[in-house]
Each structure stands twice: as C-alpha cells, then as structure tokens.
Design an enzyme around this catalytic site. Structure first.
Site, PDB file in Angstrom:
ATOM      1  N   ASP A 270      -9.384 -10.574   8.330  1.00  0.00           N
ATOM      2  CA  ASP A 270      -8.791  -9.231   8.397  1.00  0.00           C
ATOM      3  C   ASP A 270      -9.661  -8.093   8.925  1.00  0.00           C
ATOM      4  OD1 ASP A 270      -6.304  -7.865   7.818  1.00  0.00           O
ATOM      5  OD2 ASP A 270      -7.361  -6.806   6.238  1.00  0.00           O
TER       6      ASP A 270
ATOM      7  N   ARG B 238       1.507 -12.290  -2.129  1.00  0.00           N
ATOM      8  CA  ARG B 238       0.223 -12.696  -1.535  1.00  0.00           C
ATOM      9  C   ARG B 238      -0.645 -13.489  -2.489  1.00  0.00           C
ATOM     10  NH1 ARG B 238      -1.823  -9.553   3.286  1.00  0.00           N
ATOM     11  NH2 ARG B 238      -0.102  -8.184   3.834  1.00  0.00           N
TER      12      ARG B 238
ATOM     13  N   ARG C  34       0.836  -1.200   0.000  1.00  0.00           N
ATOM     14  CA  ARG C  34       0.000   0.000   0.000  1.00  0.00           C
ATOM     15  C   ARG C  34       0.871   1.251   0.000  1.00  0.00           C
ATOM     16  NH1 ARG C  34      -1.867   0.804   4.331  1.00  0.00           N
ATOM     17  NH2 ARG C  34      -1.030  -0.957   5.482  1.00  0.00           N
TER      18      ARG C  34
ATOM     19  N   SER D 274       0.018  -5.734  10.439  1.00  0.00           N
ATOM     20  CA  SER D 274       0.464  -6.592   9.349  1.00  0.00           C
ATOM     21  C   SER D 274       1.586  -7.523   9.807  1.00  0.00           C
ATOM     22  CB  SER D 274       0.948  -5.719   8.202  1.00  0.00           C
ATOM     23  OG  SER D 274       1.276  -6.516   7.107  1.00  0.00           O
TER      24      SER D 274
ATOM     25  N   LYS E  43      -2.761 -12.612  11.909  1.00  0.00           N
ATOM     26  CA  LYS E  43      -4.228 -12.644  11.840  1.00  0.00           C
ATOM     27  C   LYS E  43      -4.702 -13.739  10.882  1.00  0.00           C
ATOM     28  CE  LYS E  43      -4.761  -8.363  10.481  1.00  0.00           C
ATOM     29  NZ  LYS E  43      -3.349  -8.003  10.497  1.00  0.00           N
ATOM     30  N   THR E  44      -4.137 -13.724   9.658  1.00  0.00           N
ATOM     31  CA  THR E  44      -4.575 -14.693   8.654  1.00  0.00           C
ATOM     32  C   THR E  44      -4.135 -16.105   9.026  1.00  0.00           C
ATOM     33  OG1 THR E  44      -4.535 -13.006   6.937  1.00  0.00           O
ATOM     34  CG2 THR E  44      -4.437 -15.284   6.193  1.00  0.00           C
TER      35      THR E  44
ATOM     36  N   HIS F 173      -9.682  -4.029  12.865  1.00  0.00           N
ATOM     37  CA  HIS F 173      -8.676  -4.680  12.025  1.00  0.00           C
ATOM     38  C   HIS F 173      -8.312  -5.985  12.735  1.00  0.00           C
ATOM     39  CE1 HIS F 173      -4.504  -4.583   9.926  1.00  0.00           C
ATOM     40  NE2 HIS F 173      -5.403  -5.102   9.142  1.00  0.00           N
TER      41      HIS F 173
ATOM     42  N   LYS G  90      -8.658  -2.223   1.280  1.00  0.00           N
ATOM     43  CA  LYS G  90      -8.459  -1.372   2.433  1.00  0.00           C
ATOM     44  C   LYS G  90      -9.199  -0.024   2.294  1.00  0.00           C
ATOM     45  CE  LYS G  90      -6.020  -3.446   5.713  1.00  0.00           C
ATOM     46  NZ  LYS G  90      -5.799  -4.858   5.476  1.00  0.00           N
TER      47      LYS G  90
HETATM   48  P1  ATP Z   1      -1.815  -8.597   7.136  1.00  0.00           P
HETATM   49  O1  ATP Z   1      -2.593  -7.607   7.947  1.00  0.00           O
HETATM   50  O2  ATP Z   1      -0.703  -7.952   6.369  1.00  0.00           O
HETATM   51  O3  ATP Z   1      -2.684  -9.477   6.286  1.00  0.00           O
HETATM   52  P2  ATP Z   1      -1.569 -10.765   9.101  1.00  0.00           P
HETATM   53  O4  ATP Z   1      -1.753 -10.274  10.501  1.00  0.00           O
HETATM   54  O5  ATP Z   1      -2.713 -11.471   8.475  1.00  0.00           O
HETATM   55  O6  ATP Z   1      -1.022  -9.563   8.185  1.00  0.00           O
HETATM   56  P3  ATP Z   1      -0.113 -13.120   8.450  1.00  0.00           P
HETATM   57  O7  ATP Z   1      -0.343 -12.979   6.992  1.00  0.00           O
HETATM   58  O8  ATP Z   1      -0.838 -14.199   9.172  1.00  0.00           O
HETATM   59  O9  ATP Z   1      -0.315 -11.728   9.163  1.00  0.00           O
HETATM   60  O10 ATP Z   1       1.461 -13.261   8.623  1.00  0.00           O
HETATM   61  C1  ATP Z   1       2.135 -13.909   9.666  1.00  0.00           C
HETATM   62  C2  ATP Z   1       3.431 -14.443   9.067  1.00  0.00           C
HETATM   63  O11 ATP Z   1       4.308 -14.862  10.086  1.00  0.00           O
HETATM   64  C3  ATP Z   1       3.170 -15.636   8.179  1.00  0.00           C
HETATM   65  O12 ATP Z   1       4.064 -15.585   7.090  1.00  0.00           O
HETATM   66  C4  ATP Z   1       3.486 -16.823   9.121  1.00  0.00           C
HETATM   67  O13 ATP Z   1       3.919 -17.962   8.422  1.00  0.00           O
HETATM   68  C5  ATP Z   1       4.615 -16.245   9.952  1.00  0.00           C
HETATM   69  N1  ATP Z   1       4.749 -16.792  11.330  1.00  0.00           N
HETATM   70  C6  ATP Z   1       5.861 -17.311  11.852  1.00  0.00           C
HETATM   71  N2  ATP Z   1       5.689 -17.677  13.121  1.00  0.00           N
HETATM   72  C7  ATP Z   1       4.421 -17.373  13.458  1.00  0.00           C
HETATM   73  C8  ATP Z   1       3.638 -17.519  14.658  1.00  0.00           C
HETATM   74  N3  ATP Z   1       4.135 -18.047  15.762  1.00  0.00           N
HETATM   75  N4  ATP Z   1       2.355 -17.110  14.610  1.00  0.00           N
HETATM   76  C9  ATP Z   1       1.851 -16.561  13.494  1.00  0.00           C
HETATM   77  N5  ATP Z   1       2.544 -16.387  12.341  1.00  0.00           N
HETATM   78  C10 ATP Z   1       3.824 -16.794  12.308  1.00  0.00           C
HETATM   79 MN    MN Z   2      -3.863 -11.048   6.768  1.00  0.00          MN
END
Ligand code: ATP
Ligand code: MN
Length: 532
Positions: A258, A324, A60, A239, A243-244, A219, A200
C-alpha cells in the site's frame, strides 16, 4: 502498575500524559490477542484470529480529517484538499482528550514507519483499544526488543474511539475527528473505531515529511523478481484497483501492499504488514491472502461469521463491502524481509474503469504517465444497493488525494524526475470492466490481468506489436501470449461498437475537464500528452 516493555525515560508521563488507568507497553501478539478478547473488544476466531466489528464507521472519514495550520506548516499545505484546524482549537482538543483519557486503560506500541533506516520515522501509537494496538503492530514495522528499550518517539498518535469531539470548541466538523499537527508531532483521533485511520495517519505524515528530503512518497504496492531485488515494480492505484491483490504474486517477492517511498537508495515499504479486502476473497485466485484469514493474530474486521464455528462468510456484506483482514508481511510466504528493493524498472498505474473503455494494459510515455498520475482516475463501483446502475467515476490526484498534504505538483515533479533518472517503463492497467460498462460487461478476470503484468514485468511485452489508442494516445499491445487477443481491444469486446465510441468520448471529456486545473502547473510535454 504499568505493564510491558518500554524505554524507562520515555514513558507516557514523560510526554505529559498522566493519570491513566493501566498502561500496557509494547505487548507482543499473544498478549494483545488475549487482551482484545478478554476486554470484549472482539472474539477469538479460527486459528486464533481476532474478529472485530467497528460499529458506525466501516471506512475512513476523510471529511473529518484536519491539518493544523501552525505557522511553519501553513504555507506548504494544499488547503483546497485538506481541512484546516486552528492551533488554538487543536490545543483545546488535546486538553479535552487528555482529560477524557484519565482513569482509562491504554495500549502503547512503539514502531517504525519506513523500512529504510535513513528515512524511517519512530512512531508511538497510543490506543484505547487493544486490537488497534495489534492492528498497528501488524501494519507498521516492528522494532527489536533492544530497539524498544532505546525507543524515542518522534511522532505520537493517540486514538481514543470513545472520545467525542465538539465541533464548536474544537473547530472540527462532527464528533469524529482526525487532527494532524505536524509541528507538535502529534496526531489525535477520536470518535471512530475504523482501524484504517491509524495506518493512513502515518502515511499522511510521511507524505508531508519525505518530499522535503527529495523522497517520493507513494500510494502504491510493490514487488520484485525472485532473487533480484533490483528488478522491482510499483503499482499505483486508488482503493479497490488491485494494489493488494496484484502485488501478492506467487511468482514475485512482495515488498508491500500500500505505501512506499522512492529515494536514491531505491524503494522502501513504509509498513510491515497488509490490510486486504476480504469480500469474495477466493482461495484459488488469491491463495496467499486467503490463508491469512485463518492465521494466529490476524485481525478480521467487519466480517459475518458463524457464531459457533466462527467460519467466515466471504460473501455476506451485511456490515460493509469494505470488510478486511490485517496481518504482518511474514504471513505471506514470499514477502521481503527487508522491505527494500531497487528503483522500479516498471511503474504500473492501476485503474478500475467501470465504463469498460480503457484497455486491460497500455504502455505510457513518461509524459502520459505524469498525465495519468495527476489525473488519478478510477471508478467507485455501485454496491449491492438496488437501483444504482451507474458507476461513479472519480479523479483522485496522485492516486491518493486524501493522503496528500502538499500540492499535487510536488509529488508529480518528484515522480517525473525519478522516472526520468531511472528510465522506468510505465503502464496503465485496467482491472475494471470489459465487454461493456458495469451492468453489461464483466470484471476483468484476475488471471488475465496477472498474465499481462507477468509479460510487462519480465520484459516480454516490450517485444510485441502495439497499436495507438485513438482516444487516449497510448500504446496498446495487439497480441500477448496466454491472453485472448479480443480482450486487448476493448472496442471489440463490446456488442455495440458505436456505444463503445460514445462511452469513450464521454470518458475522454471527463479526463479533459478534470485536468484543466493542472494546466498552469505542468510542463509542456505533459500538456501535449493531455488529451482533448
Ligand atoms: P485499498 O487501497 O483499499 O487497499 P487495493 O488497491 O489494495 O485497495 P484490492 O484490495 O487489491 O485493492 O482490491 C481489488 C479487489 O478487486 C479485490 O477484491 C479483487 O478480488 C477484485 N478484483 C477483481 N478482478 C480483479 C482484477 N482483474 N485485478 C485486481 N483485482 C480484481
Ligand atoms: Mn490494499
């Protein structure tokens, strides 16, 4: 001739948008995939995925996002956090964009933002790129054909990557522009192909609209217990905090990854799909998300792949670390079909602490939860760039400052009320480093995080013994079945306890300094939870 399906009294001409080339209304997935490939926007990948590259922007552009300061909106905007655009500049931008659009083909998708019919927003997305149409169709909620026939857009978003803004004429910062006009119910995006801007923008819009109706906009990701939508949990986090990753749990039903709202009806997903990071995506640790990268119509952004076999390389960050994939929720086998669940029993705040100071899980009082919600701490981890060894701590209030048009207290108060009213248990979870800071320690194993979350969500974690953390004052479990005890006490995971204490003191000081600006706006109990 226009193609596709649309409410005959709500074509673009009726909205004052005319002189375009071919307009494709509400194409379904197969035709969007075909159009994207035929127009050379991307390539067909394994399983019928669409492989795209977004060029210059692989993330972004928050600095190019503007809120239009119309009189009705102006007093409600948190201007320290949102860039201003004057209404006259927006009008020039719109006129110039319409002129640029003449003769070009466009894709229209009529979709819903918000799974709860009581609060949903009818959004029309007009995109120059067919694959943006496919992306937003995956990400938002898809109407039935009968609903398409009667669709009346409340908000319209126009995304024209080939348009270049003029900072002088349009009152923006660069030739990339995202302009949100809440009063005219119009969002204009130009100069970037990064698809995340589309979703977003809708999120920012809902974050503006919903609080006025007493609905908390968040969020966060969300899931619920199998067979019990009333037993739900939400996962706030910036980010990269998980979360995902963590909401897609084979043992729970995924509500969304999200963006959610919390009303008196419970929680509801704003979206109908997910946008997952694919870097180092593991078929073992994240089987559900991994599987989507070979499914028909999944959009795969900025990944390196074999030119012949189209085999994806999950490790090569040549274009970006932020590679992504986007897919509809139905691709996750245990996703909720309604996008609705009861008020959360557990509220989890995810943080990726690259200092390795915060424990893997801690229980928060409601006041401490408010403190951490307003703080919004995480760290941006150093990439593969050589020489960058220090993580970059960031505080982004409400775990999503770039998407919050209103002041943080607005969201803070709403969350505080809801947590109080429904008696949710709050947790802070560190998915970042353990055994030392970035460089020395390692990332928390996903398996350990999942085991801790399982214990928190099934209630078993409430029965274990807790200690009080001397630095942050929250409660940390001493032992949890299935998790190495040593992991629970970060100080013990460090080789040098004195080094841990020094790092912890540094982090506490950062929290205190960051929080000063909220002190005039918050209640006494949250002040008391503020450390330092
Ligand atoms: P966004 O808001 O950008 O979508 P997000 O909060 O959804 O971000 P994720 O996409 O879930 O974040 O990213 C977490 C990243 O960290 C992933 O690549 C995941 O494989 C890695 N990771 C490593 N260790 C952990 C952990 N203990 N818990 C969660 N994620 C982990
Ligand atoms: Mn996410």
């Amino acid at each position: 001739m226009d193609q596709g399906r649309v409410n005959p009294s709500m074509k673009l001409e009726q909205q004052g948008i005319s002189g375009l080339g071919q307009v494709y209304y509400n194409l379904l997935e197969p035709d969007l995939v075909k159009a994207a490939v035929q127009r050379g926007e991307g390539e067909l990948g394994q399983g019928g995925t669409v492989l795209v590259n977004t060029g210059k922007f692989t993330g972004r552009s928050p600095k190019d996002k503007h809120v239009v300061a119309t009189p009705g909106v102006e007093p409600h905007i948190w201007w320290d956090n949102n860039r201003r655009m004057e209404p006259e500049a927006f009008d020039r931008l719109y006129a110039d964009m319409l002129a640029h659009m003449k003769g070009r083909d466009f894709f229209v998708q009529d979709l819903f933002g918000g799974a709860d019919p009581a609060y949903r927003l009818d959004v029309r997305m007009v995109t120059e790129l067919a694959w943006h149409g496919l992306f937003i169709r995956h990400l938002l909620r898809r109407p039935t054909s009968a609903e398409v026939d009667a669709f009346v857009p409340e908000f319209t978003i126009i995304n024209v990557p080939s348009f270049r803004a003029d900072p002088e004429r349009h009152g923006c910062r660069s030739d990339t522009v995202i302009a949100l006009n809440f009063e005219k119910k119009l969002i204009l995006i130009g100069g970037t192909e990064y698809a995340g801007e589309n979703k977003k923008s809708v999120f920012t819009l809902l974050n503006y609209i919903l609080p006025e109706m007493g609905v908390m906009a968040m969020h966060c990701s969300a899931n619920h217990a199998i067979d019990d939508p009333e037993d739900s949990a939400i996962f706030f986090g910036l980010s990269g905090t998980g979360k995902t990753t963590l909401s897609s749990d084979p043992a729970r039903v995924l509500v969304g990854d999200d963006e959610h709202g919390w009303s008196d009806n419970g929680i509801f997903n704003f979206e109908g799909g997910c946008y997952a990071k694919t870097i180092n995506l593991s078929a073992v640790a994240e089987p559900e998300i991994y599987a989507t990268t070979k499914n028909f119509a999944t959009v795969i952004e900025n990944m390196v792949y074999d030119p012949e076999t189209k085999e994806l390389d999950f490790t090569d960050a040549k274009y970006t670390e932020n590679m992504r994939c986007a897919y509809p929720l139905e691709q996750i086998s245990n996703a909720s079909s309604t996008g609705l669940a009861g008020a959360p029993k557990n509220v989890i705040m995810l943080t990726c602490d690259a200092y390795g100071v915060l424990p893997p899980i801690a229980r928060l009082t409601p006041a401490q939860a408010m403190y951490h919600f307003l703080s919004g701490f995480t760290s941006k981890t150093p990439g593969t760039e050589r020489g960058v060894v220090e993580p970059e701590p960031t505080f982004s209030t409400c775990f999503g400052a770039p998407f919050m048009p209103r002041r943080p207290e607005v969201y803070g108060k709403l969350l505080q009320e809801k947590i109080g009213q429904y008696g949710a248990t709050c947790w802070l979870v560190n998915t970042g480093w353990t055994g030392g800071s970035y460089g020395t320690g390692k990332r928390m194993p996903i398996k350990a995080t999942r085991a801790l979350l399982t214990a928190a969500l099934d209630g078993s974690l409430n029965d274990v013994a807790f200690r009080k953390d001397p630095n942050f004052g929250f409660e940390v479990p001493v032992a949890v079945p299935g998790v190495d005890d040593a992991l629970l006490d970060p100080r013990q995971t460090w080789a040098d306890a004195a080094a841990y204490d020094a790092k912890a003191a540094q982090l506490v000081a950062m929290f205190s300094k960051n929080f000063e600006k909220y002190l005039p706006f918050i209640d006494e109990d949250v002040k008391a939870a503020a450390i330092g």
